[in-house]
Design an enzyme around this catalytic site. Structure first.
Site, PDB file in Angstrom:
ATOM      1  N   GLU A  53       0.777  -1.357  -0.478  1.00 44.03           N
ATOM      2  CA  GLU A  53      -0.232  -0.048  -0.248  1.00 44.03           C
ATOM      3  C   GLU A  53       1.172   1.524  -0.042  1.00 44.03           C
ATOM      4  OE1 GLU A  53      -3.346   0.368  -0.727  1.00 44.03           O
ATOM      5  OE2 GLU A  53      -4.325  -1.098  -0.126  1.00 44.03           O
ATOM      6  N   ASP A  71      -6.060   8.367  -1.158  1.00 45.57           N
ATOM      7  CA  ASP A  71      -5.832   6.865   0.040  1.00 45.57           C
ATOM      8  C   ASP A  71      -4.583   7.769   1.046  1.00 45.57           C
ATOM      9  OD1 ASP A  71      -7.557   5.406  -1.036  1.00 45.57           O
ATOM     10  OD2 ASP A  71      -5.972   4.748  -2.220  1.00 45.57           O
TER      11      ASP A  71
END
Length: 147
Positions: A53, A71
């Protein structure tokens, strides 16, 4: 004067970059914050997730044009559903946290939000986990970490 300008630029770049954890340092931190085995998710899976991520970077961001959301942080927590960045349309703020708090070097708030997400949706809420960690041997992520 020139030295002060250079020093200022160096400080600015450190502030923008944030903290990039070493793998074992992050493993110890996540364990201390109670993620090892939380909701049945192993520490190795959390490390795999954060590697893919954010590359263990607390300041990582990724804009999603389709949802007009971003994000944030080491877990790449989305502003549409989980945090408030003050600019995402129709945001839910499920973790009741500012997105900027998810990018702090102290990752306690990010971990608390990740716990909330995994409690509600499971680890499959993270696309990177589904793509890179599910059905893979993730033991190498904690190998040699002296936990």
């Amino acid at each position: 004067m020139k030295a002060l300008i250079i020093l200022g630029l160096l400080c600015l770049s450190v502030a923008v970059q944030g903290k990039v954890f070493e793998r074992c340092e992050l493993a110890r931190t996540l364990k201390e914050l109670g993620l090892d085995g939380y909701k049945g998710v192993s520490l190795a899976n959390w490390l795999c997730l954060t590697k893919w991520e954010s590359s263990y970077n607390t300041k990582a961001t990724n804009y999603n044009p389709g949802s007009e959301s971003t994000d944030y942080g080491i877990f790449q927590i989305n502003s549409k559903w989980w945090c408030n960045d003050g600019k995402t349309p129709n945001a839910v703020d499920g973790c009741h946290v500012s997105c900027s708090e998810l990018m702090e070097n102290n990752i306690a708030k990010a971990v608390a939000c990740a716990k909330h997400i995994v409690s509600e949706q499971g680890i499959t809420a993270w696309v990177a986990w589904k793509s890179h960690c599910r059905d893979h041997d993730v033991s190498s992520y904690v190998e040699g970490c002296s936990l």
